[in-house]
Design an enzyme around this catalytic site. Structure first.
Site, PDB file in Angstrom:
ATOM      1  N   GLU A  35      -7.316  21.669  28.587  1.00 45.11           N
ATOM      2  CA  GLU A  35      -6.285  20.652  28.755  1.00 45.11           C
ATOM      3  C   GLU A  35      -5.285  21.119  29.817  1.00 45.11           C
ATOM      4  O   GLU A  35      -5.006  22.315  29.943  1.00 45.11           O
ATOM      5  CB  GLU A  35      -5.564  20.473  27.419  1.00 45.11           C
ATOM      6  N   LYS A  75      -5.488  10.939  25.963  1.00 46.60           N
ATOM      7  CA  LYS A  75      -5.170  11.499  24.647  1.00 46.60           C
ATOM      8  C   LYS A  75      -4.485  10.473  23.736  1.00 46.60           C
ATOM      9  O   LYS A  75      -3.456   9.899  24.087  1.00 46.60           O
ATOM     10  CB  LYS A  75      -4.258  12.718  24.861  1.00 46.60           C
ATOM     11  N   CYS A  84      -7.142  18.315  22.476  1.00 51.90           N
ATOM     12  CA  CYS A  84      -6.175  19.151  21.755  1.00 51.90           C
ATOM     13  C   CYS A  84      -5.725  18.587  20.398  1.00 51.90           C
ATOM     14  O   CYS A  84      -6.434  18.700  19.410  1.00 51.90           O
ATOM     15  CB  CYS A  84      -4.978  19.433  22.659  1.00 51.90           C
TER      16      CYS A  84
END
Length: 269
Positions: free
Chosen positions: A41, A112, A149
């Site tokens: 990331e 995300k 993440c």
């Protein structure tokens, strides 16, 4: 069976510096015979403030970092999964996972969904949350589902990707040290066990600036839940780990332990 490389590095606020680190990892991956390289990331940069982070974001089409990786992918015939930032609406940015194929083309992107607002880190101050789960993309190493993440804490995404036959699920990350020590491995193993997929989590490591440090421990978990790669959590040099992706083994795990959900009792998520 295909060889995959997992890269670990410490990004700073300098995109040119970070691109140079990623180019080192590309060379290491190619030398190891890998078909794909998985990067963390925010590989393009990690800033010291929300304002700086927004100011550094560049569109994918013109980002020197992305263009540099696309060129490296094409020249090396190496697919690359990488986390980047792109401008979004209302003065914010998107935290994006990008799949660059071995011809240097951007084949899939995912923004995300779940933002990390914990302690002093308030990702929502500068990041606009994504709005959809992206279907898995067919790649040289298998059918890859993209997440990022903090999404790791929400099994619904992984299960949705499993239903679309994702053979590999990626979690490019920049986990904090406290949360990494407490939850990183157990969450990655859980996602692998419940999806019966390979879980690949390339991670940021070390001190990015005076305010920010990442846990490291880039990890790969196989479909049985076994950790087959765990890179050290310290170190300043960019490094890779190498794993074999055996899709026949995944099918064996699935056939020997069918996970048949009782959707007549509870709804499919």
């Amino acid at each position: 069976m295909a060889i995959a490389a997992v890269g670990q590095l410490c990004s700073t606020a300098s995109m040119s510096h970070n691109l140079a680190l990623c180019q080192i990892l590309v060379k290491k991956a190619v030398d190891a015979g890998a078909k794909a390289l998985f990067l963390p990331e925010a590989a393009d940069y990690i800033a010291s403030s929300p304002a700086e982070s927004v100011s550094l974001a560049r569109p994918m089409e013109t980002s020197p970092f992305v263009l540099g990786l696309r060129k490296a992918a094409k020249e090396s015939a190496l697919a690359i999964n990488v986390g980047i930032h792109v401008p979004a609406s209302e003065g914010k940015l998107s935290n994006r996972s990008c799949w660059i194929n071995e011809r240097g083309d951007i084949e899939a992107v995912y923004d995300k969904l779940h933002l990390f607002d914990y302690g002093a880190l308030k990702e929502s101050n500068s990041v606009e949350a994504g709005k959809s789960i992206v279907p898995p993309v067919d790649t040289v190493v298998g059918r890859v589902g993209l997440t990022i993440c903090f999404d790791l804490r929400f099994p619904e995404i992984a299960l949705a990707l499993k239903r679309q036959n994702a053979q590999i699920i990626t979690y490019p990350s920049a986990f904090t040290v406290p949360t990494g020590k407490a939850h990183w491995e157990v969450l990655l193993r859980s996602r692998a066990i419940e999806t019966q997929a390979y879980v690949i989590a390339a991670a940021q490591v070390g001190f990015h600036n005076e305010k920010r440090r990442s846990y490291g421990h880039s990890m790969v978990v196989d479909p049985w839940g076994k950790v087959i790669l765990d890179l050290p959590g310290e170190g300043t040099e960019p490094e890779i780990g190498i794993v074999d992706i055996d899709l026949d083994y995944r099918e064996k795990v699935k056939s020997e332990m069918p996970l048949l959900r009782r959707t007549d009792v509870y709804p499919e998520v």
